[in-house]
Design an enzyme around this catalytic site. Sequence first.
Site, short mmCIF file in Angstrom:
data_model
loop_
_atom_site.label_atom_id
_atom_site.label_comp_id
_atom_site.label_asym_id
_atom_site.label_seq_id
_atom_site.Cartn_x
_atom_site.Cartn_y
_atom_site.Cartn_z
N ASN A 1 38.55 -22.29 -3.84
CA ASN A 1 37.41 -22.91 -2.79
C ASN A 1 35.85 -22.60 -3.15
O ASN A 1 34.99 -23.07 -2.40
CB ASN A 1 37.94 -22.99 -1.55
N THR B 1 33.20 -8.33 -8.90
CA THR B 1 32.41 -6.97 -9.16
C THR B 1 32.22 -6.37 -7.68
O THR B 1 33.00 -6.76 -6.71
CB THR B 1 30.89 -7.86 -9.33
N ALA C 1 35.94 -8.04 -17.02
CA ALA C 1 34.58 -8.10 -17.44
C ALA C 1 33.71 -8.13 -16.20
O ALA C 1 34.14 -8.91 -15.28
CB ALA C 1 34.29 -8.71 -18.42
N ASN D 1 30.71 -9.49 -16.51
CA ASN D 1 30.21 -10.66 -16.75
C ASN D 1 30.79 -11.46 -18.00
O ASN D 1 31.08 -10.79 -19.06
CB ASN D 1 28.68 -10.61 -17.10
N TYR D 2 31.30 -12.60 -18.07
CA TYR D 2 32.02 -13.46 -19.20
C TYR D 2 31.29 -14.23 -19.85
O TYR D 2 31.57 -14.97 -20.84
CB TYR D 2 33.16 -14.26 -18.33
N HIS E 1 19.49 -12.13 -8.33
CA HIS E 1 20.54 -13.27 -8.15
C HIS E 1 20.38 -13.91 -6.98
O HIS E 1 19.42 -13.64 -6.17
CB HIS E 1 22.08 -12.31 -7.98
N LYS F 1 24.63 -13.04 -2.99
CA LYS F 1 25.29 -12.08 -3.59
C LYS F 1 25.46 -10.79 -2.98
O LYS F 1 24.33 -10.36 -2.48
CB LYS F 1 24.76 -11.71 -5.05
#
Length: 265
Positions: free
Chosen positions: A10, A98, A120, A122-123, A153, A157
């Site tokens: 969600n 993260t 990772a 970041n993908y 960002h 975040k």
Amino acid sequence: MNRIGVFGANGRMGLALLEAVTNNKNSQLTGAYVRASSPLLGMAVKQLNSAVAEELTFSDEAEINNIDILIDFTLPAGMRAHLKTAVAHKIPMVIGSTGLNKDDMHALQQAATQIPIVFARNYSVGVNVLLNLVQTAATKLGEDVDIEIFEAHHRHKIDAPSGTALAIGEAIADAKGWQHDNVARFQRHQDEQAKSQNEIGYSVLRGGDIVGEHTAYFATSGERLELTHKASSRMTFALGAIRAAGWLKNKPAGLYDMQDVLDLK
């Protein structure tokens, strides 16, 4: 056909993942998981994301079944619980959480002895190419260079610097033969000396709805190299995660990253 379940379904990233899985011809969305206390339990996912099939409902994250791969982009506390669930069910995971600490990373490494995991920060395919480019810059520009990393960002975040910024710094440190934690500088407001060239400085911006921007600066006398990646949509990261999920199926237990997925090593 990969049957995929998404934790934190969600959230902003979770909803992007649901759409990416639904639109991928090699994947089938078979699980949209939320916390046991969520008011969304039992609600049709289609009410929040119209791309998803009519019959799929939000379900308790502890009730895992009919899943080949689990994807998790939740906060560290959620990731730790989900990791235990995945190990218990012997289901591979793609993890993009993260802000993980040393204990979290240890838990990932331990889990990876039992199941295959792609982790990772970041993908994005572009960011992972950037990780290679900054290593080239770090080795070719010599010792007389100042290195700084800037990231921006959205205001929601929580972790700072971002995981991607840290990944960029770690890639540079590795290329230079440095221990990242020894050379990373996160603040200078009390410094009374010139910047050292044996350090990597970080700066952060949080505001508005910025999806993600990262720049590595390499400054020497007379010139400056800037390597920048800008993301305009979370779908960029979601598509990378789906690519990682397809690559991960049938892999042996181990801890992998997007450099492995993209064959950039």
